[in-house]
Scaffold this motif. Structure first.
Motif, PDB file in Angstrom:
ATOM      1  N   ASP A  90       1.109  -1.281   0.144  1.00 23.54           N
ATOM      2  CA  ASP A  90       0.138   0.032  -0.631  1.00 23.54           C
ATOM      3  C   ASP A  90       1.154   0.979  -0.004  1.00 23.54           C
ATOM      4  N   CYS A  91       0.204   2.044  -0.702  1.00 30.93           N
ATOM      5  CA  CYS A  91       1.158   3.480  -1.100  1.00 30.93           C
ATOM      6  C   CYS A  91       0.798   4.697  -1.536  1.00 30.93           C
ATOM      7  N   VAL A  92       0.574   5.176  -0.471  1.00 30.30           N
ATOM      8  CA  VAL A  92       0.196   6.823  -0.610  1.00 30.30           C
ATOM      9  C   VAL A  92       1.374   7.837  -0.360  1.00 30.30           C
ATOM     10  N   LEU A  93       0.794   8.656  -2.079  1.00 29.81           N
ATOM     11  CA  LEU A  93       1.845   9.671  -2.087  1.00 29.81           C
ATOM     12  C   LEU A  93       0.867  11.297  -2.193  1.00 29.81           C
ATOM     13  N   GLN A  94       2.161  12.402  -1.681  1.00 30.43           N
ATOM     14  CA  GLN A  94       1.217  12.975  -1.905  1.00 30.43           C
ATOM     15  C   GLN A  94       2.163  13.852  -1.412  1.00 30.43           C
ATOM     16  N   GLY A  95       2.059  15.936  -2.187  1.00 28.89           N
ATOM     17  CA  GLY A  95       2.620  17.283  -2.026  1.00 28.89           C
ATOM     18  C   GLY A  95       4.693  16.925  -2.578  1.00 28.89           C
ATOM     19  N   ILE A  96       4.767  15.748  -3.443  1.00 28.64           N
ATOM     20  CA  ILE A  96       6.113  15.478  -4.137  1.00 28.64           C
ATOM     21  C   ILE A  96       6.646  17.032  -5.826  1.00 28.64           C
ATOM     22  N   PRO A 110       6.841  -5.212  -6.738  1.00 27.19           N
ATOM     23  CA  PRO A 110       5.976  -5.977  -7.371  1.00 27.19           C
ATOM     24  C   PRO A 110       4.762  -6.690  -6.340  1.00 27.19           C
ATOM     25  N   LYS A 111       5.041  -6.755  -5.051  1.00 32.70           N
ATOM     26  CA  LYS A 111       4.003  -6.809  -4.634  1.00 32.70           C
ATOM     27  C   LYS A 111       2.686  -5.579  -4.297  1.00 32.70           C
ATOM     28  N   LEU A 112       2.931  -4.779  -4.603  1.00 36.09           N
ATOM     29  CA  LEU A 112       1.720  -3.399  -4.587  1.00 36.09           C
ATOM     30  C   LEU A 112       0.430  -3.808  -5.279  1.00 36.09           C
ATOM     31  N   ARG A 113      -0.186  -3.202  -4.273  1.00 39.32           N
ATOM     32  CA  ARG A 113      -2.432  -3.766  -4.638  1.00 39.32           C
ATOM     33  C   ARG A 113      -3.011  -2.387  -4.552  1.00 39.32           C
ATOM     34  N   ARG A 114      -2.315  -1.107  -4.109  1.00 35.01           N
ATOM     35  CA  ARG A 114      -2.791  -0.238  -4.164  1.00 35.01           C
ATOM     36  C   ARG A 114      -1.721   0.878  -4.133  1.00 35.01           C
ATOM     37  N   LEU A 115      -2.366   1.905  -5.020  1.00 37.20           N
ATOM     38  CA  LEU A 115      -1.461   2.818  -5.118  1.00 37.20           C
ATOM     39  C   LEU A 115      -2.236   4.220  -5.244  1.00 37.20           C
ATOM     40  N   VAL A 116      -1.993   5.619  -4.630  1.00 38.90           N
ATOM     41  CA  VAL A 116      -2.854   6.748  -4.048  1.00 38.90           C
ATOM     42  C   VAL A 116      -1.491   7.632  -4.748  1.00 38.90           C
ATOM     43  N   PHE A 117      -2.567   8.683  -5.553  1.00 37.42           N
ATOM     44  CA  PHE A 117      -1.568   9.504  -5.810  1.00 37.42           C
ATOM     45  C   PHE A 117      -2.799  10.843  -5.579  1.00 37.42           C
ATOM     46  N   LEU A 160      -6.271   1.558  -7.753  1.00 38.86           N
ATOM     47  CA  LEU A 160      -4.703   3.108  -8.384  1.00 38.86           C
ATOM     48  C   LEU A 160      -6.564   4.249  -8.537  1.00 38.86           C
ATOM     49  N   ALA A 161      -5.928   5.556  -7.602  1.00 37.97           N
ATOM     50  CA  ALA A 161      -6.468   6.990  -7.207  1.00 37.97           C
ATOM     51  C   ALA A 161      -5.190   7.995  -7.789  1.00 37.97           C
ATOM     52  N   LEU A 162      -5.612   8.292  -8.888  1.00 39.35           N
ATOM     53  CA  LEU A 162      -5.103   9.416 -10.015  1.00 39.35           C
ATOM     54  C   LEU A 162      -6.162  11.509  -9.711  1.00 39.35           C
ATOM     55  N   PRO A 163      -4.769  12.089  -9.065  1.00 32.09           N
ATOM     56  CA  PRO A 163      -5.552  13.294  -9.237  1.00 32.09           C
ATOM     57  C   PRO A 163      -5.469  13.685 -11.344  1.00 32.09           C
ATOM     58  N   MET A 164      -6.522  13.571 -11.700  1.00 31.94           N
ATOM     59  CA  MET A 164      -6.074  13.874 -13.654  1.00 31.94           C
ATOM     60  C   MET A 164      -5.889  15.072 -14.294  1.00 31.94           C
ATOM     61  N   PHE A 165      -5.603  16.238 -13.313  1.00 32.04           N
ATOM     62  CA  PHE A 165      -5.723  17.049 -13.002  1.00 32.04           C
ATOM     63  C   PHE A 165      -4.329  17.619 -13.043  1.00 32.04           C
TER      64      PHE A 165
END
Length: 424
Positions: A214-220, A235-242, A262-267
């Motif tokens: 599980d990985c969540v990234l913001q403000g980079i 290889p094991k990632l199941r959830r990715l949130v930007f 998968l969650a993405l900001p399309m802007f």
């Protein structure tokens, strides 16, 4: 009495005093032991089986345990010997810790003892503040093999020291190994849009986390950065949130062949880059969230001829699709996709939130098109559709369309048009 006689008498009295002192110590020790036995008899927690006492202590644990004499679980060590023994016999009471900076200069010692109480249990560590104490970073490094969850909220200090501190933190962490790390989140601006952290040290850290789930990234902020040649393969990632302010310059360096959510900001992430990611990773996505923006020319729409259909065609496994703040043109694309029998064959849930342009939805032709698309999905796996309107925009739906939507519900497709008030 002579001098020698006085000295001899003093020596005798001193010896008697020492004997009495030893006797007093033994009496106090006996009293303390008996008092402990009496307390244990009177203390209902001490009389309970260890499993029940442990569960009571665990139920008292806050969501983010902080070190401190008056904080649980530390306060449990200061009640009595029985409670101390119980608390120290429960490693799960100590395998989670939340650290807030600035901190006391002795915090690293507290953290070391805290982790030792956790024994070999997997660790959950969260950090927040404008910097991380280097001594605390060294403690975390020594126990990197136990780290299971790492969460960072890098509150900006609006000084050069803030980013440099986290660069140094990740530089320290590069020396560790992370066989148990499954969850990582980094919030680089924590509520402000004016301060961001560099992608470089985070990229190097992610390269060391092959078991991340599980990985969540913001403000980079990757701007001005020489992009790494090395691809981050998870290889094991199941959830990715930007979340907000995550550039496609970062997205292009992540490969996740087992991604499910998968969650993405399309802007900030273009459809072209999303397409490239899906082609490269070929993930078995089940949940996809695409957040759009109401700005005139968000980055994700500039010079991007890629169609939404091109992207969704690569994820036939999709069961849930959420689209936030789409413009009517995007809704029209989605309608065409839903009408096609070859697209999204396993879609079960569809959510459209925050429709921004009231005028477009007051047109019967657009509602007719949407109704036609939903009708085309009768008999398919699609079971729930929810359209969230801002304020009173639900009134824009023509009565005949509302009746037709109700007919769809009676035929197995639950369509709900929800009035939502924007939070202030």
């Amino acid at each position: 009495m002579s001098v020698k006689e006085l000295e001899a008498r003093i020596e005798v009295l001193s010896a008697d005093i020492e004997v009495q002192r030893e006797t007093l110590k033994k009496l106090e020790s006996s009293k303390s032991r008996l008092q402990g036995q009496l307390n244990a008899i009177r203390d209902p927690v001490a009389r309970l089986p260890l499993e029940i006492s442990a569960e009571i202590f665990l139920q008292c644990l806050p969501t983010d345990p902080k070190p401190g004499a008056e904080e649980i679980p530390t306060v449990l060590l200061n009640i009595c010997n029985a409670w101390t023994s119980i608390a120290l016999s429960i490693p799960t009471l100590w395998n989670s810790i939340h650290l807030v900076f600035p901190c006391s200069k002795h915090l690293h010692k507290v953290v070391e003892r805290w982790i030792q109480h956790a024994k070999p249990r997997p660790l959950s560590i969260s950090l927040s503040g404008p910097f991380v104490d280097p001594k605390v970073a060294q403690v975390i490094l020594r126990h990197s093999g136990q780290l299971n969850q790492l969460s960072i909220a890098a509150f900006p200090s609006y000084s050069d020291d803030s980013e440099e501190s986290y660069d140094e933190f990740f530089h320290v962490m590069e020396k560790g190994t992370y066989p148990l790390l499954q969850t990582f989140s980094f919030d680089g601006h924590s509520g402000t849009d004016e301060y961001f952290f560099d992608w470089n040290p985070i990229h190097r850290f992610l390269c060391l986390t092959p078991y991340l789930v599980d990985c969540v990234l913001q403000g980079i902020d990757p701007s001005g950065y020489m992009y790494p040649v090395e691809q981050v393969v998870l290889p094991k990632l199941r959830r990715l949130v930007f979340t907000h302010d995550t550039s496609d310059d970062i997205f292009r360096f992540i490969t996740a062949p087992e991604l499910i959510i998968l969650a993405l900001p399309m802007f900030d992430v273009t459809r072209k880059q999303l397409l490239s990611f899906l082609e490269c990773s070929s993930p078995p996505l089940s949940d996809l969230l695409l957040e759009h923006d109401q700005r005139e020319k968000p980055r994700g729409d500039v010079d991007d001829p890629t169609r939404l259909e091109d992207c969704l065609a690569l994820v036939p496994t999709l069961t849930r699709l959420e689209i936030w703040c789409p413009k009517p043109s995007i809704v029209e694309e989605l309608v065409a996709i839903l009408t096609s029998s070859n697209m999204l064959p396993n879609l079960f849930d569809l959510v459209i939130q925050w429709i921004p342009e009231r005028g477009a939805w007051s047109e019967s032709s657009l509602w007719d098109t949407v109704l036609s698309a939903f009708s085309a999905r009768l008999g398919s796996p699609l079971r729930t559709v929810r359209i969230d309107f801002h304020s009173d925009w639900t009134l824009a739906m023509p009565p005949r369309i509302r009746e037709a939507m109700q007919d769809l519900s009676s035929n197995g497709l639950d369509v709900s048009i929800v009035r939502v008030r924007r939070k202030r």
